[in-house]
Design a protein around this motif. Structure first.
Motif, PDB file in Angstrom:
ATOM      1  N   PHE A   9       0.763  -1.353  -0.132  1.00  0.00           N
ATOM      2  CA  PHE A   9      -0.099   0.002   0.016  1.00  0.00           C
ATOM      3  C   PHE A   9       0.768   1.160  -0.073  1.00  0.00           C
ATOM      4  N   ASP A  10       2.003   1.325   0.658  1.00  0.00           N
ATOM      5  CA  ASP A  10       2.848   2.339   0.696  1.00  0.00           C
ATOM      6  C   ASP A  10       3.574   2.722  -0.618  1.00  0.00           C
ATOM      7  N   SER A  11       3.399   1.536  -1.669  1.00  0.00           N
ATOM      8  CA  SER A  11       4.245   1.443  -2.901  1.00  0.00           C
ATOM      9  C   SER A  11       3.221   1.509  -3.998  1.00  0.00           C
ATOM     10  N   ILE A  12       2.087   1.990  -3.842  1.00  0.00           N
ATOM     11  CA  ILE A  12       1.049   2.179  -4.991  1.00  0.00           C
ATOM     12  C   ILE A  12       1.790   3.045  -5.954  1.00  0.00           C
ATOM     13  N   GLY A  13       1.486   2.494  -7.129  1.00  0.00           N
ATOM     14  CA  GLY A  13       1.784   3.284  -8.342  1.00  0.00           C
ATOM     15  C   GLY A  13       3.179   3.004  -8.768  1.00  0.00           C
ATOM     16  N   SER A  14       4.008   1.959  -7.969  1.00  0.00           N
ATOM     17  CA  SER A  14       5.141   1.950  -8.268  1.00  0.00           C
ATOM     18  C   SER A  14       5.109   0.197  -8.535  1.00  0.00           C
ATOM     19  N   LEU A  16       5.851  -3.266  -8.690  1.00  0.00           N
ATOM     20  CA  LEU A  16       6.563  -4.380  -7.555  1.00  0.00           C
ATOM     21  C   LEU A  16       6.551  -5.740  -7.977  1.00  0.00           C
ATOM     22  N   SER A  17       7.624  -6.369  -7.574  1.00  0.00           N
ATOM     23  CA  SER A  17       7.739  -7.861  -7.813  1.00  0.00           C
ATOM     24  C   SER A  17       7.672  -8.575  -6.629  1.00  0.00           C
ATOM     25  N   ILE A  18       7.418  -9.648  -6.595  1.00  0.00           N
ATOM     26  CA  ILE A  18       7.487 -10.612  -5.423  1.00  0.00           C
ATOM     27  C   ILE A  18       9.012 -10.759  -4.674  1.00  0.00           C
ATOM     28  N   ARG A  19      10.215 -10.807  -5.538  1.00  0.00           N
ATOM     29  CA  ARG A  19      11.437 -10.872  -5.044  1.00  0.00           C
ATOM     30  C   ARG A  19      11.859  -9.254  -4.656  1.00  0.00           C
ATOM     31  N   LYS A  20      11.221  -8.225  -5.177  1.00  0.00           N
ATOM     32  CA  LYS A  20      11.502  -6.892  -4.771  1.00  0.00           C
ATOM     33  C   LYS A  20      11.036  -6.641  -3.254  1.00  0.00           C
ATOM     34  N   ILE A  21       9.804  -7.271  -2.925  1.00  0.00           N
ATOM     35  CA  ILE A  21       9.055  -7.262  -1.781  1.00  0.00           C
ATOM     36  C   ILE A  21       9.940  -7.942  -0.701  1.00  0.00           C
ATOM     37  N   SER A  54      -3.376  -5.040 -14.103  1.00  0.00           N
ATOM     38  CA  SER A  54      -2.474  -4.859 -15.129  1.00  0.00           C
ATOM     39  C   SER A  54      -1.947  -3.275 -15.441  1.00  0.00           C
ATOM     40  N   ARG A  55      -0.716  -3.154 -15.773  1.00  0.00           N
ATOM     41  CA  ARG A  55       0.005  -1.947 -15.907  1.00  0.00           C
ATOM     42  C   ARG A  55      -0.582  -1.392 -17.151  1.00  0.00           C
ATOM     43  N   PHE A  56      -0.787   0.039 -16.982  1.00  0.00           N
ATOM     44  CA  PHE A  56      -1.512   0.975 -17.912  1.00  0.00           C
ATOM     45  C   PHE A  56      -0.558   2.204 -18.169  1.00  0.00           C
ATOM     46  N   ASP A  57      -0.061   2.398 -19.165  1.00  0.00           N
ATOM     47  CA  ASP A  57       0.578   3.706 -19.418  1.00  0.00           C
ATOM     48  C   ASP A  57      -0.117   4.702 -20.034  1.00  0.00           C
ATOM     49  N   ILE A  58       0.012   6.106 -19.465  1.00  0.00           N
ATOM     50  CA  ILE A  58      -0.680   6.995 -20.137  1.00  0.00           C
ATOM     51  C   ILE A  58       0.315   8.030 -20.512  1.00  0.00           C
ATOM     52  N   ASN A  59       0.086   8.354 -21.833  1.00  0.00           N
ATOM     53  CA  ASN A  59       1.127   9.480 -22.366  1.00  0.00           C
ATOM     54  C   ASN A  59       0.702  10.623 -22.757  1.00  0.00           C
ATOM     55  N   GLY A  60       1.159  11.734 -22.494  1.00  0.00           N
ATOM     56  CA  GLY A  60       0.606  13.058 -22.710  1.00  0.00           C
ATOM     57  C   GLY A  60       0.094  13.817 -21.720  1.00  0.00           C
TER      58      GLY A  60
END
Length: 60
Positions: A9-14, A16-21, A54-60
């Protein structure tokens, strides 16, 4: 499990992987393996406490 939830929850928007956690929590002094993190995350997903988005990228 509480530490994993707080970290996520502290990393929302970043990205994350299981290994990183697992590595971050271990460096903070909490011994935990990636397998344990994966089991906890799967339990949270199954109980609908968290959702897989899933990851969603917004450009612009």
């Amino acid at each position: 499990m509480e530490r994993i939830i707080k970290f996520m929850f502290d990393s929302i928007g970043s990205y994350l992987s299981i290994r990183k956690i697992a590595n971050t929590l271990t460096s903070m002094g909490h011994k935990i393996t990636p397998n344990t993190v994966e089991r906890y995350i799967n339990a949270l997903l199954d109980s609908l406490i968290i959702y897989d988005v899933s990851r969603f990228d917004i450009n612009g």
